[in-house]
Design a protein around this motif. Structure first.
Motif, PDB file in Angstrom:
ATOM      1  N   LYS A 179      27.684 104.146  32.482  1.00 32.87           N
ATOM      2  CA  LYS A 179      26.771 103.417  31.169  1.00 32.87           C
ATOM      3  C   LYS A 179      27.491 101.760  31.959  1.00 32.87           C
ATOM      4  O   LYS A 179      28.471 101.154  32.026  1.00 32.87           O
ATOM      5  CB  LYS A 179      27.902 103.262  29.926  1.00 32.87           C
ATOM      6  CG  LYS A 179      27.085 102.651  29.030  1.00 32.87           C
ATOM      7  CD  LYS A 179      27.633 103.186  27.611  1.00 32.87           C
ATOM      8  CE  LYS A 179      27.530 102.353  26.643  1.00 32.87           C
ATOM      9  NZ  LYS A 179      27.783 102.744  25.511  1.00 32.87           N
ATOM     10  N   PRO A 180      26.314 101.409  32.417  1.00 27.06           N
ATOM     11  CA  PRO A 180      26.272  99.972  32.643  1.00 27.06           C
ATOM     12  C   PRO A 180      26.845  98.888  31.303  1.00 27.06           C
ATOM     13  O   PRO A 180      27.737  98.364  30.372  1.00 27.06           O
ATOM     14  CB  PRO A 180      24.735  98.983  32.648  1.00 27.06           C
ATOM     15  CG  PRO A 180      24.175 100.578  32.734  1.00 27.06           C
ATOM     16  CD  PRO A 180      24.731 101.292  31.952  1.00 27.06           C
ATOM     17  N   ASP A 181      28.112  98.074  31.785  1.00 25.91           N
ATOM     18  CA  ASP A 181      28.509  96.739  30.419  1.00 25.91           C
ATOM     19  C   ASP A 181      28.130  95.781  30.406  1.00 25.91           C
ATOM     20  O   ASP A 181      26.840  95.173  31.590  1.00 25.91           O
ATOM     21  CB  ASP A 181      30.236  97.067  31.086  1.00 25.91           C
ATOM     22  CG  ASP A 181      30.404  96.594  32.512  1.00 25.91           C
ATOM     23  OD1 ASP A 181      29.273  96.459  33.068  1.00 25.91           O
ATOM     24  OD2 ASP A 181      31.413  95.817  32.236  1.00 25.91           O
TER      25      ASP A 181
ATOM     26  N   LYS B  23      20.491  99.890  23.831  1.00 24.97           N
ATOM     27  CA  LYS B  23      22.098 100.827  24.654  1.00 24.97           C
ATOM     28  C   LYS B  23      23.706 100.446  23.602  1.00 24.97           C
ATOM     29  O   LYS B  23      24.362 100.668  23.929  1.00 24.97           O
ATOM     30  CB  LYS B  23      21.980 100.858  25.733  1.00 24.97           C
ATOM     31  CG  LYS B  23      20.453 100.919  26.890  1.00 24.97           C
ATOM     32  CD  LYS B  23      20.047 102.085  26.905  1.00 24.97           C
ATOM     33  CE  LYS B  23      19.360 102.260  26.972  1.00 24.97           C
ATOM     34  NZ  LYS B  23      18.987 104.109  27.246  1.00 24.97           N
ATOM     35  N   GLY B  24      23.179  99.332  22.785  1.00 27.05           N
ATOM     36  CA  GLY B  24      25.189  99.331  21.913  1.00 27.05           C
ATOM     37  C   GLY B  24      25.883  98.236  22.758  1.00 27.05           C
ATOM     38  O   GLY B  24      26.838  98.401  22.996  1.00 27.05           O
TER      39      GLY B  24
ATOM     40  N   TYR C 111      14.805  88.653  29.193  1.00 27.16           N
ATOM     41  CA  TYR C 111      14.858  89.331  27.777  1.00 27.16           C
ATOM     42  C   TYR C 111      14.015  90.521  27.850  1.00 27.16           C
ATOM     43  O   TYR C 111      14.796  90.972  26.324  1.00 27.16           O
ATOM     44  CB  TYR C 111      13.546  88.339  27.328  1.00 27.16           C
ATOM     45  CG  TYR C 111      13.314  88.126  25.737  1.00 27.16           C
ATOM     46  CD1 TYR C 111      14.003  87.853  25.011  1.00 27.16           C
ATOM     47  CD2 TYR C 111      12.565  89.552  25.605  1.00 27.16           C
ATOM     48  CE1 TYR C 111      14.290  87.471  23.372  1.00 27.16           C
ATOM     49  CE2 TYR C 111      12.497  89.133  23.632  1.00 27.16           C
ATOM     50  CZ  TYR C 111      13.586  88.612  23.049  1.00 27.16           C
ATOM     51  OH  TYR C 111      12.917  88.772  21.672  1.00 27.16           O
ATOM     52  N   ARG C 112      13.547  91.484  28.074  1.00 31.97           N
ATOM     53  CA  ARG C 112      13.601  92.093  28.072  1.00 31.97           C
ATOM     54  C   ARG C 112      14.587  93.480  28.262  1.00 31.97           C
ATOM     55  O   ARG C 112      15.387  94.177  27.826  1.00 31.97           O
ATOM     56  CB  ARG C 112      12.407  92.972  29.012  1.00 31.97           C
ATOM     57  CG  ARG C 112      11.104  92.680  28.519  1.00 31.97           C
ATOM     58  CD  ARG C 112       9.845  93.504  29.026  1.00 31.97           C
ATOM     59  NE  ARG C 112       9.791  93.551  30.549  1.00 31.97           N
ATOM     60  CZ  ARG C 112       8.325  92.212  31.067  1.00 31.97           C
ATOM     61  NH1 ARG C 112       8.391  92.076  30.294  1.00 31.97           N
ATOM     62  NH2 ARG C 112       8.487  92.398  32.115  1.00 31.97           N
ATOM     63  N   THR C 113      15.234  92.823  29.639  1.00 33.62           N
ATOM     64  CA  THR C 113      16.465  92.961  29.719  1.00 33.62           C
ATOM     65  C   THR C 113      17.732  93.111  28.427  1.00 33.62           C
ATOM     66  O   THR C 113      18.193  93.851  28.511  1.00 33.62           O
ATOM     67  CB  THR C 113      16.925  92.324  31.342  1.00 33.62           C
ATOM     68  OG1 THR C 113      16.231  92.875  32.022  1.00 33.62           O
ATOM     69  CG2 THR C 113      18.799  93.200  31.622  1.00 33.62           C
ATOM     70  N   LEU C 114      17.505  92.047  27.506  1.00 36.60           N
ATOM     71  CA  LEU C 114      18.334  91.553  27.021  1.00 36.60           C
ATOM     72  C   LEU C 114      18.243  92.522  26.452  1.00 36.60           C
ATOM     73  O   LEU C 114      19.452  93.004  24.821  1.00 36.60           O
ATOM     74  CB  LEU C 114      18.460  90.340  26.831  1.00 36.60           C
ATOM     75  CG  LEU C 114      19.068  89.795  24.943  1.00 36.60           C
ATOM     76  CD1 LEU C 114      20.574  89.140  25.358  1.00 36.60           C
ATOM     77  CD2 LEU C 114      18.507  88.378  24.706  1.00 36.60           C
ATOM     78  N   MET C 115      17.133  92.696  25.718  1.00 37.68           N
ATOM     79  CA  MET C 115      17.029  93.576  24.535  1.00 37.68           C
ATOM     80  C   MET C 115      17.011  95.235  24.579  1.00 37.68           C
ATOM     81  O   MET C 115      17.364  96.077  23.840  1.00 37.68           O
ATOM     82  CB  MET C 115      15.437  93.927  24.312  1.00 37.68           C
ATOM     83  CG  MET C 115      14.528  92.328  23.918  1.00 37.68           C
ATOM     84  SD  MET C 115      15.574  92.406  22.128  1.00 37.68           S
ATOM     85  CE  MET C 115      16.506  91.258  22.182  1.00 37.68           C
ATOM     86  N   GLU C 116      16.970  95.269  26.211  1.00 38.88           N
ATOM     87  CA  GLU C 116      17.782  96.753  26.741  1.00 38.88           C
ATOM     88  C   GLU C 116      19.182  96.708  26.096  1.00 38.88           C
ATOM     89  O   GLU C 116      19.551  97.942  25.262  1.00 38.88           O
ATOM     90  CB  GLU C 116      16.853  97.042  27.902  1.00 38.88           C
ATOM     91  CG  GLU C 116      17.669  98.755  28.205  1.00 38.88           C
ATOM     92  CD  GLU C 116      17.204  98.609  29.965  1.00 38.88           C
ATOM     93  OE1 GLU C 116      18.031  99.528  30.426  1.00 38.88           O
ATOM     94  OE2 GLU C 116      16.363  97.916  30.436  1.00 38.88           O
ATOM     95  N   MET C 117      20.038  96.372  26.474  1.00 43.24           N
ATOM     96  CA  MET C 117      21.196  96.098  26.443  1.00 43.24           C
ATOM     97  C   MET C 117      21.668  96.415  25.118  1.00 43.24           C
ATOM     98  O   MET C 117      22.800  97.075  24.969  1.00 43.24           O
ATOM     99  CB  MET C 117      21.648  95.348  27.162  1.00 43.24           C
ATOM    100  CG  MET C 117      21.692  93.582  26.910  1.00 43.24           C
ATOM    101  SD  MET C 117      22.607  92.046  27.495  1.00 43.24           S
ATOM    102  CE  MET C 117      24.120  92.966  27.419  1.00 43.24           C
ATOM    103  N   GLU C 118      20.797  95.668  24.250  1.00 42.25           N
ATOM    104  CA  GLU C 118      21.507  95.716  23.568  1.00 42.25           C
ATOM    105  C   GLU C 118      21.393  97.087  21.999  1.00 42.25           C
ATOM    106  O   GLU C 118      21.680  97.280  21.553  1.00 42.25           O
ATOM    107  CB  GLU C 118      20.267  94.761  21.927  1.00 42.25           C
ATOM    108  CG  GLU C 118      21.012  93.247  22.256  1.00 42.25           C
ATOM    109  CD  GLU C 118      20.732  92.054  21.618  1.00 42.25           C
ATOM    110  OE1 GLU C 118      19.373  92.570  21.139  1.00 42.25           O
ATOM    111  OE2 GLU C 118      21.211  91.288  21.338  1.00 42.25           O
TER     112      GLU C 118
END
Length: 461
Positions: A325-327, A357-358, A348-355
């Protein structure tokens, strides 16, 4: 201003036998038939510290004088202070750097024969170290036995670490050498701290000498020992010697961890040997160590620096397939290099993805996004990220504030520019006036001076 002490809770202390008051009390409440019966030789256990009124009130004090006043007030009300009271007060005073008051309380502790734990003196040694009072730290260590407290290797290691952190390396070494006279035997931690000190001074020969002495005294090195040495060698472009230490670990049956391999991989990447670093990551599994976040992070950082962001994203997919799981650090590597490459929408899409994913963004994530949008001239999006950042109780750097306000002003969005300036005032952000002088003319011309008032507040902070 001191906090007013309420007499109502204090007057009830004497009626609570488990608070060790000076007066004996008899139970007035009849035992409940539903409560479990206890035998006559059962000793009543003390309730947790947070339920003791003095300790609860002590946590709420801010000034040292108030804490001391509270201590004496409880004593006058009949409360008999014991070790938890003394240690909590001493910690609070030491944290506030009121060591004169600490000495007074320690004198009371000795006078009343209160048995102290070693952890109390270890904490004091650390606080003296943070205050750069090395001699006082040594004095506390030497006086421990006068408080009927047995010194162990833990307190000695605490002192050694304080001495090393305060650039007293030779003095630290003298304590290691003199440990036998104190009835103590230095362990791997003792030598690891010394090795760390020599390496921080870029003294490889000194560190190696300590390592050899460690082996002579038959103290088994740990993975931390080797990681310190390997990391130093890799940072100084001597990966070959670092690899020989890895082999030495295997001979001594000391299992390397993901940090060990991460350091070697980083050393290889710094020499332009990415393929060797990637091969090492897969080889580490044959040595009984599974790749982790550190190892993938090294590879992704190297790819990002060389502009191969898409390959870095492939590694992220590989991590997910391997159920790693990426941190936030891993995501930040991508966000940073995407923004640096002008691919802010992907960041920005990466930012949305990480959010989704919790994984919560940290201050660095938001700062990189705000700076990224500012670099491509999308100041409205930068402002929306700023709002999210503030909602998460993070704040941009002063340079980010300057860039954002400048862009909003030039774009004619003066209301939002004033909003950012007001945020700066609330956050007590202060910088030199040079960068801001360039904004004054634009603000005054476009807004007739409306934003200049907010700007002047920022400049004056």
């Amino acid at each position: 201003m001191h906090r007013k002490l309420s007499s109502s809770p204090l007057t009830t202390i004497a009626s609570r036998h488990h608070y060790h008051t000076s007066q004996s009390t008899k139970p007035t409440k009849k035992p409940n038939s539903h409560e479990p019966k206890t035998t006559t030789n059962h000793k009543p256990t003390r309730k947790p510290w947070e339920e003791v009124p003095f300790l609860t009130d002590l946590k709420q004090t801010e000034e040292t004088e108030e804490a001391l006043s509270l201590f004496h007030h409880y004593q006058q009300m009949g409360f008999r202070h014991d070790y938890p009271s003394y240690s909590s007060l001493i910690y609070k005073l030491a944290k506030s750097r009121d060591f004169h008051a600490v000495e007074k309380i320690l004198n009371l502790v000795r006078l009343r024969n209160v048995r102290c734990r070693e952890s109390l003196f270890m904490g004091l040694i650390q606080h003296h170290g943070k205050s750069n009072s090395v001699d006082k730290a040594v004095d506390v260590f030497n006086k421990m036995t006068s408080f009927d407290c047995v010194r162990t290797i833990q307190s000695l290691n605490t002192l050694i670490n304080v001495l090393v952190d305060n650039n007293e390396l030779e003095k630290a070494r003298s304590f290691v050498d003199g440990a036998k006279e104190m009835g103590l035997r230095p362990n791997s931690v003792s030598f690891n701290v010394l090795i760390k000190g020599f390496l921080e001074k870029c003294d490889w020969d000194g560190a190696r000498e300590v390592f050899d002495e460690m082996l002579e005294r038959e103290v088994q090195p740990t993975v931390v020992t080797y990681n310190s040495l390997i990391g130093f060698l890799c940072r100084n472009d001597d990966v070959g010697k670092a690899k020989s230490l890895l082999e030495d670990m295997m001979v001594k049956r000391i299992r390397p961890n993901h940090v060990t391999f991460g350091l070697l991989m980083k050393g290889l990447c710094s020499k332009g040997e990415y393929s060797g670093a990637r091969k090492l990551m897969f080889d580490m599994e044959y040595r009984g160590c599974k790749p982790g976040l550190v190892n993938y992070g090294v590879l992704m950082s190297d790819l990002g620096k060389r502009g191969k962001i898409d390959e870095a994203r492939v590694l992220l997919s590989e991590m997910k397939k391997r159920r790693i799981k990426p941190d936030v650090v891993i995501y930040n590597i991508l966000v940073n290099h995407l923004c640096s490459g002008g691919r802010v929408s992907e960041a920005y899409r990466t930012l949305m993805e990480m959010e989704m994913k919790g994984c919560k963004p940290n201050a660095a994530t938001y700062r990189m996004m705000v700076d990224g949008f500012c670099r491509v001239g999308d100041f409205d999006s930068a402002l929306s990220i700023l709002n999210a950042m503030l909602a998460s109780r993070h704040a941009p750097t002063p340079a980010t504030f300057v860039c954002l306000v400048d862009g909003l002003v030039k774009g004619g969005n003066l209301d939002h520019a004033c909003f950012v300036l007001e945020v700066m005032v609330k956050k007590n952000v202060s910088f030199g006036s040079g960068a801001w002088r360039n904004l004054v003319s634009g603000l005054c011309i476009k807004d007739g001076g409306g934003c200049c008032e907010a700007l002047s507040e920022v400049i004056s902070t």
